[in-house]
Design an enzyme around this catalytic site. Structure first.
Site, PDB file in Angstrom:
ATOM      1  N   LYS A 206       0.861  -1.206   0.000  1.00 30.74           N
ATOM      2  CA  LYS A 206       0.000   0.000   0.000  1.00 30.74           C
ATOM      3  C   LYS A 206       0.879   1.231   0.000  1.00 30.74           C
ATOM      4  O   LYS A 206       2.058   1.185   0.394  1.00 30.74           O
ATOM      5  CB  LYS A 206      -0.927   0.039   1.215  1.00 30.74           C
ATOM      6  CG  LYS A 206      -0.263   0.031   2.600  1.00 30.74           C
ATOM      7  CD  LYS A 206       0.215   1.357   3.118  1.00 30.74           C
ATOM      8  CE  LYS A 206       0.780   1.248   4.540  1.00 30.74           C
ATOM      9  NZ  LYS A 206       1.601   2.406   4.953  1.00 30.74           N
TER      10      LYS A 206
ATOM     11  N   ASP B  50      -2.920  -1.166  10.176  1.00 27.62           N
ATOM     12  CA  ASP B  50      -3.062  -1.186   8.719  1.00 27.62           C
ATOM     13  C   ASP B  50      -3.705  -2.467   8.187  1.00 27.62           C
ATOM     14  O   ASP B  50      -3.960  -2.577   6.985  1.00 27.62           O
ATOM     15  CB  ASP B  50      -1.690  -1.039   8.043  1.00 27.62           C
ATOM     16  CG  ASP B  50      -1.107   0.356   8.218  1.00 27.62           C
ATOM     17  OD1 ASP B  50      -1.845   1.256   8.657  1.00 27.62           O
ATOM     18  OD2 ASP B  50       0.082   0.531   7.916  1.00 27.62           O
TER      19      ASP B  50
HETATM   20  C1  LIG Z   1       1.326   5.356  10.479  1.00 28.86           C
HETATM   21  C2  LIG Z   1       1.273   4.136   9.584  1.00 28.86           C
HETATM   22  C3  LIG Z   1       0.464   4.541   8.318  1.00 28.86           C
HETATM   23  O1  LIG Z   1       0.190   3.527   7.459  1.00 28.86           O
HETATM   24  O2  LIG Z   1       2.620   3.848   9.274  1.00 28.86           O
HETATM   25  P1  LIG Z   1       3.427   2.670   8.527  1.00 28.86           P
HETATM   26  O3  LIG Z   1       3.660   1.574   9.553  1.00 28.86           O
HETATM   27  O4  LIG Z   1       2.602   2.216   7.387  1.00 28.86           O
HETATM   28  O5  LIG Z   1       4.715   3.296   8.106  1.00 28.86           O
HETATM   29  C4  LIG Z   1       0.561   2.995  10.303  1.00 28.86           C
HETATM   30  O6  LIG Z   1      -0.759   3.329  10.598  1.00 28.86           O
HETATM   31  C5  LIG Z   1       1.259   2.528  11.563  1.00 28.86           C
HETATM   32  O7  LIG Z   1       0.473   1.502  12.130  1.00 28.86           O
HETATM   33  P2  LIG Z   1       1.085   0.203  12.785  1.00 28.86           P
HETATM   34  O8  LIG Z   1       1.942  -0.500  11.759  1.00 28.86           O
HETATM   35  O9  LIG Z   1       0.030  -0.570  13.426  1.00 28.86           O
HETATM   36  O10 LIG Z   1       2.024   0.834  13.846  1.00 28.86           O
HETATM   37  P3  LIG Z   1       3.046   0.092  14.790  1.00 28.86           P
HETATM   38  O11 LIG Z   1       4.281  -0.232  14.045  1.00 28.86           O
HETATM   39  O12 LIG Z   1       2.342  -0.977  15.521  1.00 28.86           O
HETATM   40  O13 LIG Z   1       3.314   1.312  15.796  1.00 28.86           O
HETATM   41  C6  LIG Z   1       4.476   1.425  16.538  1.00 28.86           C
HETATM   42  C7  LIG Z   1       4.278   2.558  17.508  1.00 28.86           C
HETATM   43  O14 LIG Z   1       4.047   3.799  16.818  1.00 28.86           O
HETATM   44  C8  LIG Z   1       3.144   4.621  17.552  1.00 28.86           C
HETATM   45  N1  LIG Z   1       1.926   4.890  16.767  1.00 28.86           N
HETATM   46  C9  LIG Z   1       1.560   4.102  15.708  1.00 28.86           C
HETATM   47  C10 LIG Z   1       0.418   4.383  14.977  1.00 28.86           C
HETATM   48  C11 LIG Z   1      -0.360   5.494  15.386  1.00 28.86           C
HETATM   49  N2  LIG Z   1      -1.484   5.818  14.729  1.00 28.86           N
HETATM   50  N3  LIG Z   1       0.018   6.253  16.435  1.00 28.86           N
HETATM   51  C12 LIG Z   1       1.155   5.972  17.124  1.00 28.86           C
HETATM   52  O15 LIG Z   1       1.495   6.679  18.067  1.00 28.86           O
HETATM   53  C13 LIG Z   1       2.820   3.842  18.820  1.00 28.86           C
HETATM   54  O16 LIG Z   1       3.721   4.238  19.816  1.00 28.86           O
HETATM   55  C14 LIG Z   1       3.087   2.398  18.435  1.00 28.86           C
HETATM   56  O17 LIG Z   1       3.403   1.597  19.532  1.00 28.86           O
END
Ligand SMILES: C[C@@](CO)(OP(=O)(O)O)[C@H](O)COP(=O)(O)OP(=O)(O)OC[C@H]1O[C@@H](n2ccc(N)nc2=O)[C@H](O)[C@@H]1O
Ligand SMILES: Nc1ncnc2c1ncn2[C@@H]1O[C@H](COP(=O)(O)OP(=O)(O)O)[C@@H](O)[C@H]1O
Length: 283
Positions: free
Chosen positions: A13, A138
């Protein structure tokens, strides 16, 4: 006799924009983002096991078997559904890890949809998306398979149909920690919410970009180089950067120039994920 294999794609994505609206009491950040899929990704194959075990038969360097989102997704679905069957899973890993193109989340979603089919569970998309959300923010958009405007932490999804250009995606050889970016004091976390629907054109900013570019010279370099040919954007918290082109020939031309020194690929944007297109053919 060999067991029949179910082989399914797990697409990447892009976040076409990403605004950070604020921080919730639990520390997570409220976002507004647009997800679109790429016709490019990993491939998973599934075969039934009669002994009830879940086994990923392909190792990924740096990710222990039991921490792999594929294994976590399969075990969570098995537990919640009470299914007694097991599965062997093979993974053809194409997507870079920690690149913001969602490979781990997409693998998890393909596992949920693949096993729902193989184990004949009959779960609907809402139930699969809710289970997916527990594995990562995601995962739900990959379960639903339609390009979406996402709110909350990414789980409140409204289908959208942006243009489907060809993209050049550059893959700086660094893994960006999402947690590190979200805890940076310099991160913009007070962007006013977009209230108008559909989201007006021109909202293409990614609030994570300044912080990521400041911390990672390789990402900065990729943005500068791609920026000579197109608007260069960051997906998620990076490290991948991308630019849109009207056709494959133009994307290929720019990619050929840039991939002399950088790693990257060309792929078409898609509003219906290739996983869902493949599943349609099985029905
Ligand atoms: C921000 C995005 C956009 O697509 O980034 P990418 O991972 O794709 O780069 C995602 O929603 C990432 O979601 P996800 O993949 O679940 O995040 P994780 O790695 O689990 O998050 C690691 C840490 O980042 C912080 N975190 C993450 C997502 C969010 N909306 N707020 C946060 O503050 C939190 O401290 C969490 O513990
Ligand atoms: N099947 C998987 N594929 C990729 N990464 C996985 C997988 N299972 C667990 N992970 C872990 O999730 C992390 C984030 O991976 P990934 O989803 O590819 O990146 P991003 O969220 O930046 O797009 C990886 O660094 C890895 O430790």
């Amino acid at each position: 006799m060999s067991r029949p294999l179910l082989t399914l794609p797990a697409p990447a994505k892009l976040n076409l924009m990403l605004h950070i609206l604020g921080r919730r009491p639990d520390g997570y950040h409220e976002l507004q983002t647009i997800f679109q899929f790429l016709d490019y990704g990993d491939e998973l194959s599934f075969a039934l096991r009669e002994d009830g075990e879940v086994r990923l038969q392909t190792e990924i360097e740096g990710v222990p078997h039991d921490s792999n989102l594929i294994v976590k997704a399969a075990r969570a679905l098995k537990e919640q559904s009470g299914c007694e069957q097991g599965v062997d899973i093979w993974l053809k890993k194409v997507l870079p890890m920690g690149g913001g193109i969602g490979g781990g989340s997409s693998d998890a979603a393909t596992t949920l949809l693949g096993l729902n089919h193989l184990w004949q569970l009959g779960w609907d998309e809402d139930r699969l998306a809710a289970l997916g959300l527990k594995l990562g923010a995601d995962v739900p958009v990959f379960v639903r398979g339609h390009a979406a405007f996402a709110e909350g932490v990414g789980e409140i999804l409204t289908p959208v149909t942006p243009e489907e250009p060809w993209y050049v995606v550059l893959v700086p050889q660094v893994s960006v920690s999402t947690a590190e970016i979200f805890s940076d004091p310099l991160l913009t976390r007070d962007t006013p919410p977009i209230k108008v629907r559909p989201v007006p054109k021109g909202n293409s900013r990614n609030d994570c970009l300044p912080v990521v570019a400041r911390r990672y010279p390789d990402v900065r370099n990729a943005l500068n180089l791609l920026g000579k040919f197109a608007e260069a954007k960051l997906t998620g918290t990076g490290s991948c950067v991308f630019g849109a082109f009207p056709n494959k020939a133009e994307a290929d031309k720019v990619s050929a120039l840039l991939t002399e020194t950088l790693t990257g690929f060309v792929a078409k944007g898609s509003n219906i994920s290739m996983l869902h297109r493949k599943l349609q053919t099985l029905l």
